[in-house]
Design an enzyme around this catalytic site. Structure first.
Site, mmCIF file in Angstrom:
data_model
loop_
_atom_site.group_PDB
_atom_site.id
_atom_site.type_symbol
_atom_site.label_atom_id
_atom_site.label_comp_id
_atom_site.label_asym_id
_atom_site.label_seq_id
_atom_site.Cartn_x
_atom_site.Cartn_y
_atom_site.Cartn_z
ATOM 1 N N ARG A 83 2.624 -18.926 6.560
ATOM 2 C CA ARG A 83 2.830 -17.720 5.719
ATOM 3 C C ARG A 83 4.129 -17.505 5.004
ATOM 4 O O ARG A 83 4.522 -17.073 4.223
ATOM 5 C CB ARG A 83 2.284 -16.584 6.646
ATOM 6 N N HIS A 136 5.911 -2.901 9.908
ATOM 7 C CA HIS A 136 5.215 -3.809 10.685
ATOM 8 C C HIS A 136 6.397 -5.118 10.468
ATOM 9 O O HIS A 136 5.566 -6.253 11.170
ATOM 10 C CB HIS A 136 4.086 -4.427 10.071
ATOM 11 N N CYS A 144 13.247 -13.193 20.166
ATOM 12 C CA CYS A 144 12.964 -13.951 21.013
ATOM 13 C C CYS A 144 11.645 -13.241 22.058
ATOM 14 O O CYS A 144 11.641 -11.976 22.077
ATOM 15 C CB CYS A 144 13.943 -13.858 22.246
ATOM 16 N N GLY A 204 -2.096 -0.113 -2.866
ATOM 17 C CA GLY A 204 -2.485 -1.395 -2.366
ATOM 18 C C GLY A 204 -2.852 -1.413 -0.771
ATOM 19 O O GLY A 204 -2.406 -2.472 -0.305
ATOM 20 N N THR A 205 -3.266 -0.430 -0.204
ATOM 21 C CA THR A 205 -3.565 -0.417 1.336
ATOM 22 C C THR A 205 -5.019 0.080 1.554
ATOM 23 O O THR A 205 -5.241 0.982 0.721
ATOM 24 C CB THR A 205 -2.412 0.340 2.198
HETATM 25 N N1 APR Z 1 -2.991 -3.485 -6.660
HETATM 26 C C1 APR Z 1 -3.351 -2.319 -5.961
HETATM 27 N N2 APR Z 1 -4.208 -2.512 -4.764
HETATM 28 C C2 APR Z 1 -4.749 -3.821 -4.484
HETATM 29 C C3 APR Z 1 -4.486 -4.946 -5.221
HETATM 30 C C4 APR Z 1 -3.744 -4.664 -6.437
HETATM 31 N N3 APR Z 1 -3.272 -5.812 -7.192
HETATM 32 N N4 APR Z 1 -5.209 -5.968 -4.874
HETATM 33 C C5 APR Z 1 -5.669 -5.484 -3.686
HETATM 34 N N5 APR Z 1 -5.541 -4.068 -3.565
HETATM 35 C C6 APR Z 1 -5.927 -3.574 -2.694
HETATM 36 C C7 APR Z 1 -7.280 -3.764 -1.997
HETATM 37 O O1 APR Z 1 -8.227 -2.857 -2.568
HETATM 38 C C8 APR Z 1 -7.283 -2.978 -0.585
HETATM 39 O O2 APR Z 1 -7.876 -1.549 -0.227
HETATM 40 O O3 APR Z 1 -5.140 -3.603 -1.345
HETATM 41 C C9 APR Z 1 -5.960 -3.226 -0.314
HETATM 42 C C10 APR Z 1 -5.722 -4.248 0.858
HETATM 43 O O4 APR Z 1 -6.124 -3.888 2.011
HETATM 44 P P1 APR Z 1 -6.049 -4.845 3.338
HETATM 45 O O5 APR Z 1 -6.372 -6.157 3.293
HETATM 46 O O6 APR Z 1 -6.542 -4.080 4.490
HETATM 47 O O7 APR Z 1 -4.346 -4.753 3.506
HETATM 48 P P2 APR Z 1 -3.518 -3.819 4.251
HETATM 49 O O8 APR Z 1 -3.780 -2.386 3.984
HETATM 50 O O9 APR Z 1 -1.942 -4.128 3.768
HETATM 51 O O10 APR Z 1 -3.406 -4.006 5.979
HETATM 52 C C11 APR Z 1 -2.651 -3.178 6.491
HETATM 53 O O11 APR Z 1 -3.533 -4.650 8.425
HETATM 54 O O12 APR Z 1 -3.874 -6.858 9.472
HETATM 55 C C12 APR Z 1 -2.909 -5.796 9.392
HETATM 56 O O13 APR Z 1 -0.621 -6.164 9.606
HETATM 57 C C13 APR Z 1 -1.568 -6.091 8.706
HETATM 58 O O14 APR Z 1 -0.084 -4.770 7.349
HETATM 59 C C14 APR Z 1 -1.593 -5.125 7.590
HETATM 60 C C15 APR Z 1 -2.347 -3.967 7.919
#
Ligand code: APR
Length: 264
Positions: A83, A136, A144, A204-205
C-alpha cells in the site's frame, strides 16, 4: 433537518443555492472530514465498495488488527509495504487540491479551517493542506510495535518486518487498526473542531466507522450546516442538510471557486 440534494453548478438565481453560498461565505470556521473516496480519483482503492474496495478482496481481520500482526507480522508488514508503494506513486487529485485552495482562501480571510481525514495516504498534505488531523495515522510513518514510539530509521537487514533499533521489537505502520484506540490528541482535536464550526463537510466516506461517523452529528447538534459530498448514499445522507451526489475530484474545484471566490 431534511436534506436537499443540489445540482453541481451553483445557479445564482436559485434561492436555496444562494442561501447556501451566503452561509458558507459567512462561516468563521469550516471543518472537512474526508474518507477514502477523496483519494479514489488518485487511483487508491476505497475499502467497502463492491468489487474495487480493499475489504472486498482482503480480510481486514487478517491484515488490519493487532491480532493479525501478532499471528503473521510478515504478511501484515508486506501488505502495508504494497500500500505504501501504491501511495508513493499516486498523485493528489483536483479534490485534494481544491481543499488546499479552500484552506488558503479562508486563512487569507482570517477564518479557520480544519481538515480531519481518515485516510493514511498523506495526499492532503502533498496537495498543500496544512491543518490536517490524521485520525487513523499515516501509512508512511513507522513505529515500534512494542514501545509505540515513531521510528524514522533502522537497519535494513532484509527482515520483514524490520526490527526496532532501540528494543529489537518488530516495527509496524503507524496506523490505527481495528480494535485500537485513536490517539487522545487526534481524538480531542477532531471532536473540538466538530463542536466548534459553522460548516461541516463529509466527503468520500461511507460514514460507518466510529468515531469519525459521529463527527457530523456533533457539528449539527452545535448548529453547523452539514454538507455531504458522495456519489452514493450513506447513513449520514438523510440527516445531512445538503447533499451533493458527485465525485469529489470533479465537483470540488468548481464548488470551492463558485462559493468562495465568484461574485454573486
Ligand atoms: N468522490 C466522493 N466519494 C467517493 C468517491 C469519489 N470520487 N469514490 C467513492 N466515494 C465514496 C463511496 O461512495 C463510499 O461511500 O467513498 C466512500 C468510501 O467508503 P469506505 O470504503 O467505507 O471508506 P472510508 O469511509 O474511508 O472508511 C473508513 O474504514 O477500514 C477503515 O481505516 C479504514 O479509514 C478507513 C475507514
Amino acid at each position: 433537518m431534511g436534506s436537499s440534494v443540489i445540482g453541481a453548478s451553483i445557479a445564482v438565481n436559485n434561492k436555496l443555492q444562494k442561501d447556501l453560498v451566503k452561509k458558507l461565505r459567512g462561516a468563521g470556521r469550516v471543518v472537512v472530514l474526508t474518507g477514502s473516496g477523496i483519494s479514489a480519483e488518485s487511483g487508491i482503492p476505497t475499502f467497502r465498495e463492491a468489487q474495487s474496495g480493499l475489504w472486498s478482496r482482503y480480510d481486514p481481520q487478517e491484515l488490519a488488527t493487532p491480532q493479525a500482526f501478532k499471528r503473521n507480522p510478515k504478511l501484515v508488514w508486506e501488505w502495508y509495504a504494497w500500500r505504501r508503494e501504491m501511495v508513493s506513486t499516486a498523485r493528489p487529485n483536483p479534490g485534494h487540491a481544491a481543499l488546499a485552495e479552500l484552506e488558503s482562501i479562508l486563512l487569507l480571510r482570517s477564518k479557520r479551517f480544519t481538515l480531519i481525514t481518515q485516510n493514511v495516504d498523506g495526499l492532503h498534505q502533498r496537495a498543500g493542506s496544512r491543518n490536517v488531523v490524521e485520525i487513523h495515522g499515516n501509512l508512511m510513518r513507522t513505529k515500534c510495535a512494542q514501545e509505540g514510539r515513531v521510528i524514522t530509521s533502522w537497519q535494513d537487514t532484509g527482515d520483514s518486518p524490520p526490527h526496532c533499533p532501540n528494543c529489537g521489537g518488530f516495527l509496524r505502520p503507524d496506523v490505527v487498526w481495528f480494535g485500537e484506540n485513536l490517539s487522545t490528541q487526534t481524538q480531542s482535536d477532531a471532536q473540538e473542531a466538530a463542536q466548534d464550526c459553522d460548516a461541516f463537510f463529509s466527503i468520500g466516506t461511507s460514514s460507518l466507522i466510529e468515531p469519525a461517523a459521529s463527527l457530523p452529528y456533533i457539528a449539527q447538534n452545535n448548529n453547523a450546516i452539514v454538507i455531504e459530498i458522495n456519489p452514493n448514499r450513506t447513513p449520514l445522507t438523510a440527516s445531512a442538510d445538503v447533499v451533493f451526489p458527485y465525485l469529489a475530484g470533479e465537483f470540488l474545484p468548481n464548488f470551492v471557486r463558485t462559493t468562495w471566490l465568484n461574485p454573486y
